[in-house]
Write an enzyme that holds these catalytic residues in place. Structure first.
Site, PDB file in Angstrom:
ATOM      1  N   HIS A 498       0.846  -1.196   0.000  1.00  0.00           N
ATOM      2  CA  HIS A 498       0.000   0.000   0.000  1.00  0.00           C
ATOM      3  C   HIS A 498       0.881   1.246   0.000  1.00  0.00           C
ATOM      4  O   HIS A 498       1.894   1.287   0.691  1.00  0.00           O
ATOM      5  CB  HIS A 498      -0.849   0.073   1.275  1.00  0.00           C
ATOM      6  CG  HIS A 498      -1.903  -0.974   1.399  1.00  0.00           C
ATOM      7  ND1 HIS A 498      -1.628  -2.276   1.749  1.00  0.00           N
ATOM      8  CD2 HIS A 498      -3.254  -0.892   1.234  1.00  0.00           C
ATOM      9  CE1 HIS A 498      -2.759  -2.955   1.809  1.00  0.00           C
ATOM     10  NE2 HIS A 498      -3.760  -2.145   1.496  1.00  0.00           N
ATOM     11  N   ASN A 529       8.603  -2.938   4.414  1.00  0.00           N
ATOM     12  CA  ASN A 529       7.148  -2.885   4.536  1.00  0.00           C
ATOM     13  C   ASN A 529       6.644  -3.402   5.878  1.00  0.00           C
ATOM     14  O   ASN A 529       5.840  -2.749   6.530  1.00  0.00           O
ATOM     15  CB  ASN A 529       6.511  -3.699   3.405  1.00  0.00           C
ATOM     16  CG  ASN A 529       5.003  -3.578   3.367  1.00  0.00           C
ATOM     17  OD1 ASN A 529       4.444  -2.533   3.677  1.00  0.00           O
ATOM     18  ND2 ASN A 529       4.334  -4.663   2.997  1.00  0.00           N
ATOM     19  N   PHE A 656      22.424   6.464   1.144  1.00  0.00           N
ATOM     20  CA  PHE A 656      22.296   7.831   0.629  1.00  0.00           C
ATOM     21  C   PHE A 656      23.573   8.289  -0.069  1.00  0.00           C
ATOM     22  O   PHE A 656      23.531   9.169  -0.941  1.00  0.00           O
ATOM     23  CB  PHE A 656      21.983   8.812   1.765  1.00  0.00           C
ATOM     24  CG  PHE A 656      20.542   8.822   2.204  1.00  0.00           C
ATOM     25  CD1 PHE A 656      19.602   8.004   1.606  1.00  0.00           C
ATOM     26  CD2 PHE A 656      20.115   9.661   3.231  1.00  0.00           C
ATOM     27  CE1 PHE A 656      18.269   8.007   2.011  1.00  0.00           C
ATOM     28  CE2 PHE A 656      18.796   9.685   3.641  1.00  0.00           C
ATOM     29  CZ  PHE A 656      17.872   8.854   3.034  1.00  0.00           C
ATOM     30  N   GLN A 673      25.336   1.620  11.703  1.00  0.00           N
ATOM     31  CA  GLN A 673      26.101   0.727  12.564  1.00  0.00           C
ATOM     32  C   GLN A 673      25.489  -0.655  12.739  1.00  0.00           C
ATOM     33  O   GLN A 673      26.202  -1.631  12.930  1.00  0.00           O
ATOM     34  CB  GLN A 673      26.280   1.378  13.943  1.00  0.00           C
ATOM     35  CG  GLN A 673      27.097   2.659  13.911  1.00  0.00           C
ATOM     36  CD  GLN A 673      28.505   2.419  13.381  1.00  0.00           C
ATOM     37  OE1 GLN A 673      29.209   1.512  13.838  1.00  0.00           O
ATOM     38  NE2 GLN A 673      28.911   3.221  12.397  1.00  0.00           N
ATOM     39  N   GLU A 677      19.757   0.776  13.882  1.00  0.00           N
ATOM     40  CA  GLU A 677      19.856   2.053  13.173  1.00  0.00           C
ATOM     41  C   GLU A 677      19.172   1.982  11.816  1.00  0.00           C
ATOM     42  O   GLU A 677      18.523   2.938  11.381  1.00  0.00           O
ATOM     43  CB  GLU A 677      21.326   2.453  12.992  1.00  0.00           C
ATOM     44  CG  GLU A 677      21.935   3.120  14.202  1.00  0.00           C
ATOM     45  CD  GLU A 677      23.271   3.775  13.880  1.00  0.00           C
ATOM     46  OE1 GLU A 677      23.522   4.086  12.693  1.00  0.00           O
ATOM     47  OE2 GLU A 677      24.064   3.976  14.805  1.00  0.00           O
TER      48      GLU A 677
END
Length: 722
Positions: A498, A529, A656, A673, A677
């Site tokens: 969804h 998800n 990223f 780490q 995280e």
């Protein structure tokens, strides 16, 4: 009704204000003219001939209007409509009984930047040139406009270069998206008089603009809505009901008003249509907006009758006098919605939450032939037995797009090959709004409102599978559960994900099943998800699952109203592990990504979500400030890096860093780490500005309805979610 605050909008290139303070003696209704802040050129006129005193027989501001007209028409000595002498020359003063010593009472002297005549100078041009209408583009003097800054006359060049002039305008203008509706919170009116936008798509569609509730006013018309005859079957102000006086909301166990933060001191009004009195209402002539469904809210406690929604167009032929009527839809008030997935289409115009819960939203699509045309709108209650329905918030805009249409999507009924919006098709539903992409066969984004009125105890469908969306135009691909599974019903390794989660629509089964449609469906990695071993421990659930939990926490615990937009970025058809975190899915090997590629269904490489958080329900664009918080997230749609990754240890490079330049990051981010995280939403937090830089090819602009200076400030912030 009260006039809105006078505002200088940012599409005004030059603001000049010519005013008189006097009003006719004994006139208690006329508003006095006044100096305005933010104006480029204020001129008080009343010390000149014809302004003082203002006689009881005069119209308020008559002389001021005539003064300006005299700068546009240099030949007239009288303004015919006002029968007002124009005092151009000394002779005009003498005719009216003034003396030669009163030359400073003549009306006109050039005021542009190249003119420095004192008022009344005999050597100054007297015709009316160089001021007033002269400053307009058609007047020819726009290059000589005078700007008064701290009492000093300046030219456009004196204000600096282009950037400096823009800074000047920014300081002295307000965005056209600002709502300047009267908002005195100390008395009952306040923000309830606002519509859906700064300029409402339908005037007084919320029935909250009216004179009052005195006995004399009770029989008055409702502003914006009219009565065709004296038969008594159309409503007046006496038929407006305060929400907290509606019996449904007084019943034990109904906490709807509390859930939406309703304040009885600032009441909201709805129109009560009933067979015993007023059965129909017609809105005055209006121009149908270029886009947007007709939407309205209903509360129908009685299981009787039907409500017809009718659009009427003016006579088209010579000699014709009757308006042409077309029924757009009929709302079945007698039979309730089943709330079953296989009955979604049949339930659309049946009552669900609006029976006993609270106001329920309905959407009615508008045919293109009405767009941009004059029309009237009629709601007509029909029933052979006593019946009644409460009507409110009639507008041509989705509540889910209150803060903007992120990609300016539009609905277009043409087949994909001929459709200019085949990659940006707008679908509006009572539950959410979608920009759907024919090429990717997934939504670009889904936008929705969340407050406590949307959350309840409704359960998911017995079969949690996705159905085709019947709202797609003919010829468009209809994606459903079968596209995500093989002939034996086994999935291809991705969840049927969804975009708007079903848990954000639990007030009624009818609203919940609307989230199980193919236009709200993406291939989503298990690890992006689900929860893994605990619904309540964030360290044992995916970051995306925890972000969804953040939404419900802000609503349920903090009583906030949220506006959420979520979507996808980039495509990855490479096979990958089904999961490295879910104890059952870890054992099931790899995905079959190629099955999606064969069908042209794009598997997102990233998923994103941005959340605008408002302190209380009912706040609008005008309530957003630089202190308003927004939370934005970008998560990788792939399995976690390690199988059964420990909650401490085994760091990995932050994903990223692979898109650092596209996000506009100046430095690489530190390693992640451990699993804890990775599953923490703050690990994936970005600013709206960074997200939009990444999505620049899709031309996404969130919060587009918010004034630019506030919008740009919010987009640069990253707020803590703890």
């Amino acid at each position: 009704m009260l006039d809105p605050k006078i505002t200088i909008w940012n599409n005004v290139t030059y603001a000049d204000n010519y005013y008189q303070r006097q009003i006719p003696e004994g006139d208690k209704k006329a508003i006095r003219g006044k100096l305005l802040t933010g104006v480029d050129n204020n001129q008080e006129l009343e010390k000149w001939a014809g302004f003082d005193p203002a006689k009881e027989s005069d119209n308020a501001h008559r002389a001021a209007v005539s003064w300006y007209a005299g700068t546009a028409n240099l030949n007239e000595s009288h303004v015919s409509d006002e029968k007002q002498q124009v005092f151009r020359r000394l002779g005009d003063l003498l005719v009216e009984g003034f003396s030669s010593d009163d030359k400073d009472k003549s009306w006109f002297v050039p005021g542009h930047v190249n003119a420095n005549f004192p008022h009344g100078d005999e050597n100054a041009p007297w015709e009316g040139i160089g001021t007033g209408w002269f400053y307009s583009v058609n007047g020819g003097g726009d290059d000589l406009r005078s700007y008064f800054v701290n009492g000093e006359k300046k030219s456009r060049d004196d204000l600096g270069d282009f950037k400096e002039f823009q800074d000047y305008l920014k300081k002295n203008r307000r965005s056209v998206s600002d709502d300047n509706t009267y908002t005195n919170n100390k008395i009952q009116v306040g923000t309830r008089m606002r519509g859906d936008h700064a300029v409402s798509s339908l005037f007084n569609g919320n029935f909250d603009v009216f004179a009052g509730k005195s006995d004399a006013q009770a029989k008055s018309k409702i502003p914006g809505w009219f009565v065709e005859n004296d038969s008594g079957n159309q409503p007046l102000q006496k038929d407006l009901v305060r929400w907290h006086n509606i019996n449904t909301f007084k019943e034990d166990g109904n906490d709807y008003l509390n859930r939406i933060g309703y304040n009885e001191t600032k009441p909201n009004y709805a129109l009560f249509l009933r067979t015993s009195q007023a059965t129909e209402v017609v809105h005055n002539n209006f121009v149908v907006p270029e886009w947007g469904d007709l939407r309205f809210n209903l509360l129908a406690p009685a299981e009787r009758g039907k409500l017809k929604v009718i659009i009427e167009t003016p006579p088209s032929g010579i000699g014709e006098t009757d308006w042409q009527s077309t029924t757009l839809e009929t709302i079945d008030l007698s039979e309730g919605a089943s709330g079953k997935l296989n009955q979604y289409k049949q339930d659309i115009y049946k009552i669900g939450f609006g029976r006993e819960g609270g106001f329920e939203t309905f959407h009615v699509p508008i045919d293109d032939r009405y767009r941009g045309k004059t029309a009237r709108l009629r709601f007509k209650l029909e029933s052979s037995n006593p019946a009644g329905v409460f009507l409110d918030d009639v507008f041509f805009s989705s509540a889910h797009l209150k803060f903007g249409n992120p990609s300016e999507a539009r609905f277009d009924s043409r087949v994909p090959g001929d459709n200019p919006y085949r990659e940006n098709l707008l679908i509006e539903k009572p539950q959410y709004a979608v920009s759907y992409n024919r090429t990717t066969k997934t939504p670009n984004w889904v936008s929705w409102q969340v407050n406590n009125a949307w959350l309840g105890k409704a359960s998911r469908p017995e079969q949690t599978i996705f159905k085709k969306d019947s709202q797609l135009p003919q010829g468009w691909p209809e994606i459903d559960h079968d596209n995500y599974t093989d002939k034996n019903g086994k999935n291809f390794g991705f969840d049927q994900g969804h975009v708007i989660p079903s848990r954000d629509r639990t007030n009624h089964e009818k609203d919940n099943i609307a989230t199980f449609l193919g236009t709200n469906l993406i291939p989503q990695s298990v690890d992006n998800n689900r929860y893994f071993t605990s619904k309540t421990d964030p360290a044992k659930a995916s970051a995306w699952y925890n972000i969804e939990g953040l939404v419900r926490r802000l609503v349920a615990q903090d009583k906030q109203e949220l506006y959420v937009v979520a979507g996808t970025y980039s495509t990855n058809w490479t096979d990958q592990k089904r999961s490295n975190a879910h104890p059952e899915e870890v054992l099931r090997g790899n995905t079959k990504s190629g099955e999606f590629q064969k069908q042209g269904i794009h598997i997102p490489r990233w998923t994103w979500k941005t959340i605008l958080a408002l302190d209380t329900p009912g706040m609008g664009v005008a309530d957003v400030t630089e202190n308003t918080k927004a939370y934005t997230f970008l998560t990788p749609n792939k399995p976690e890096p390690y199988k059964n990754w420990p909650e401490i240890g085994s760091p990995v490079a932050h994903p990223f860093n692979q898109i650092k330049d596209k996000l506009g990051l100046s430095e690489p981010l530190p390693d992640i780490q451990n699993a804890t995280e990775w599953r923490d939403p703050s690990t994936w937090q970005v600013t709206i500005e960074q997200l939009e830089k990444l999505l620049q090819g899709k031309k996404i602009n969130t919060l587009s309805s918010v004034p630019e200076d506030i919008r740009q400030h919010i987009k640069k912030q990253k707020y803590s979610i703890t």
